[in-house]
Design an enzyme around this catalytic site. Structure first.
Site, PDB file in Angstrom:
ATOM      1  N   GLY A   1     -31.317 -14.795 -51.607  1.00 47.37           N
ATOM      2  CA  GLY A   1     -30.965 -15.868 -50.686  1.00 47.37           C
ATOM      3  C   GLY A   1     -29.654 -15.535 -50.021  1.00 47.37           C
TER       4      GLY A   1
ATOM      5  CB  CYS B   1     -30.813 -10.192 -54.081  1.00 45.31           C
ATOM      6  SG  CYS B   1     -29.529  -9.988 -52.856  1.00 45.31           S
ATOM      7  CE1 TYR B   2     -26.440 -17.539 -54.567  1.00 48.58           C
ATOM      8  CE2 TYR B   2     -28.404 -18.386 -55.652  1.00 48.58           C
ATOM      9  CZ  TYR B   2     -27.099 -18.552 -55.250  1.00 48.58           C
ATOM     10  OH  TYR B   2     -26.445 -19.721 -55.523  1.00 48.58           O
TER      11      TYR B   2
ATOM     12  CG  HIS C   1     -34.383  -7.581 -51.824  1.00 49.26           C
ATOM     13  ND1 HIS C   1     -34.614  -8.925 -51.994  1.00 49.26           N
ATOM     14  CD2 HIS C   1     -33.144  -7.474 -51.302  1.00 49.26           C
ATOM     15  CE1 HIS C   1     -33.560  -9.605 -51.595  1.00 49.26           C
ATOM     16  NE2 HIS C   1     -32.647  -8.754 -51.176  1.00 49.26           N
TER      17      HIS C   1
ATOM     18  CD  GLU D   1     -38.139  -8.988 -52.842  1.00 48.12           C
ATOM     19  OE1 GLU D   1     -37.877  -8.313 -53.856  1.00 48.12           O
ATOM     20  OE2 GLU D   1     -37.306  -9.731 -52.288  1.00 48.12           O
TER      21      GLU D   1
ATOM     22  CG  ASP E   1     -54.423 -21.335 -41.004  1.00 46.13           C
ATOM     23  OD1 ASP E   1     -54.774 -20.190 -41.339  1.00 46.13           O
ATOM     24  OD2 ASP E   1     -53.243 -21.641 -40.758  1.00 46.13           O
TER      25      ASP E   1
ATOM     26  CE  LYS F   1     -52.759 -17.320 -39.943  1.00 50.16           C
ATOM     27  NZ  LYS F   1     -52.630 -18.665 -39.371  1.00 50.16           N
TER      28      LYS F   1
END
Ligand code: XMP
Length: 507
Positions: free
Chosen positions: A51, A78-79, A163, A165, A220, A363
């Site tokens: 963040g 991280c944060y 990170h 990810e 959607d 999505k």
């Protein structure tokens, strides 16, 4: 499941998606979630996301410290890494390091199982950890950061400054896989077969009652309505055609629903009504409000009509997971940048029960589900299109001539993007009609005409976006076809602004 605590970076959703792709269900939770609620959710693990804040900042966010005593494995990123250090008695300090790629030297650790001696990792520094908390061992350093990772294998609490990810961390998925293993999570989450489960759930909920749903041809609402249709023939789809759709779109929606064998499909041509209501209006928020209200009025009156002959008790919606999380957040602190309206607020007024089969999905998962339902890939890969349609791409007052002009320009651009293979490489690409006029020269004579802006962006989730670096030849061909084909256009420009500071749409 694994819970991802969202500290406001762009990364929480990405982490959740990555964990899901490993076969483990992941959900986002807000940092304010109390220990008791976490106990109820009974997760196998908790990840604290990155963040933009500092643990020492006035706006810092923490978690209920008691959560760390539950014996649930925790990974701070991280944060989240800094927060763990801060809460458990370590030391965090500001650092002036640059964002970017670094080389990590990982030590032997459960979290780093299977990694090499050196690993590329991607870090976005703010603060960094100076001293790890008691009981923690440093398990990785980079040149920029001495305590790039720490671990307490006994308590199963881990922190990484970088990170895992993001794709720039080459073996990031291996680190997440290791964490999932530490958590002992069952790998039982998959999109494959989810259609059957969702259809059964809809059947059980709806029974013999009827469902009404507003559809637009967008991914959607298309996938949600197709799922509901498989559960019941009693779905009534209402397509409010506001006349602000792309070229050929309204006809496409009609034939699509015919092909999908919907017995009850209604196209309501309300284009004249929308045009009348929008006449002379140029202020963007006013346009959005008028369109939202008119849409609801038209939709509601159709519902009332249908209710006379059908037992409609459900309202189907194509809400997806990020929509819910974002609107939960928006109801908290976020400023309203633009009024979005996706029929929210309708159920209370109309006394209908909500049915949202996609509400847990991302999505890309919705697209996979659509494929399982037999929907064509081309329809599922369509770019997002805003509810208010071309109205927010015609800057200033809206007239039928401007709509026609923009439709044509937009269709030329889309055609060129598809031909060159760039349609699928961009998140969104479209034409907009700028206000005012510009001088040109056409056939040796002075011309004074409209300006078309082309906008193409790359993005992960529309929260931030970069302008797409399209090939010059593609832009040139598009520009030349637009000025040749569309009478009254003297100029074509390409938009090179990122979001932020701009937004994707113009209004
Ligand atoms: P902005 O312009 O805010 O857009 O950067 C972010 C994403 O949202 C889409 N958008 C909308 N979608 N109703 C929608 O369903 C709306 O009113 C609306 N306005 C913008 C936009 O196309 C982009 O993908």
């Amino acid at each position: 499941m694994i819970i991802v605590m969202d500290f406001g970076g762009q990364y929480a959703h990405l982490i959740a998606r990555r964990i899901r792709s490993l076969g483990v269900y992941a959900e986002i939770a807000m940092p304010a979630t109390r220990k008791e609620e976490i106990e109820k959710l009974n997760p196998a693990g908790i990840i604290l996301s990155g963040g933009p804040r500092s643990v020492y900042g006035e706006d810092s966010l923490a978690i209920d410290k008691e959560i760390l005593k539950l014996g649930i494995p925790v990974l701070g990123i991280c944060y989240g890494h800094q927060l763990l250090a801060h809460l458990l008695g370590g030391k965090v300090a500001p650092s002036s390091k640059e964002y970017g790629k670094e080389m990590l030297s990982p030590k032997k650790s459960l979290l780093f199982n299977g990694l090499g001696k050196k690993e590329h990792v991607w870090a976005s520094h703010g603060d960094s950890v100076l001293n790890p908390p008691e009981g923690f061992e440093t398990i990785g350093s980079t040149e920029e950061c001495r305590i790039a990772a720490f671990a307490d294998d006994k308590r199963k609490i881990y922190g990484v400054q970088f990170h895992p990810e993001v794709v720039h961390t080459t073996n990031g998925m291996q680190i997440l896989r290791n964490f999932v293993k530490i958590c002992g999570s069952k790998k039982d989450y998959a999109i494959r077969g989810l259609d059957r489960k969702l259809i059964a759930e809809i059947k059980a909920a709806v029974g013999e009652e009827a469902v009404i749903m507003g559809v637009s041809g967008g991914v959607d609402s298309l996938v949600a309505s197709a799922l509901i249709r498989k559960a019941t023939p009693n779905i009534h789809c209402v397509f409010v055609d506001h006349g602000l759709t792309r070229k050929g779109e309204a006809e496409e929606v009609v034939s699509l629903y015919k092909k999908l064998k919907f017995e009850h499909f209604y196209r309501i041509d309300a284009s004249k009504l929308f045009l009348r209501k929008l006449k002379g209006v140029s202020e963007p928020e006013e346009k959005r409000k008028i369109i939202g209200k008119t849409f609801i009025d038209v939709f509601e009156s159709q519902v009332q009509q249908l209710k006379k002959k059908n037992r409609i008790t459900f309202l189907g919606q194509g809400t997806i997971y990020p929509d819910r999380i974002e609107s939960a957040k928006a109801s908290g602190q976020a400023a309203v940048i633009k009024t979005h309206h996706n029929v929210g607020g309708l159920p209370e007024k109309m006394k209908l029960k909500l049915i949202e089969p996609l509400k847990e999905l991302y999505k890309d998962e919705v697209r996979q589900l659509g494929r399982q339902l037999g929907i064509e890939k081309e329809l599922l890969m369509r770019h997002p299109f805003p509810g208010p349609g071309l109205a927010v791409r015609i800057l200033g007052k809206i007239t039928p001539q401007k709509i026609a002009m923009l439709r044509e320009a937009d269709s030329i651009f889309t055609e060129e993007l598809k031909k060159s293979g760039y349609y699928e490489k961009t998140w969104q690409a479209f034409a907009a009609l700028l206000p005012g006029k510009a001088v040109g020269v056409m056939g040796d004579a002075r011309a004074y005409g409209r300006i078309i802006a082309l906008r193409a962006v790359t993005s992960q989730d529309a929260m931030t976006a970069d302008w797409a670096k399209l090939p010059n030849e593609l832009l040139e061909r598009t520009s030349s076809r637009i000025t040749k084909r569309i009478k009254g256009v003297t100029r074509v420009v390409y938009d090179i602004t990122q979001k932020p500071p701009a937004t994707i749409e113009y209004e």
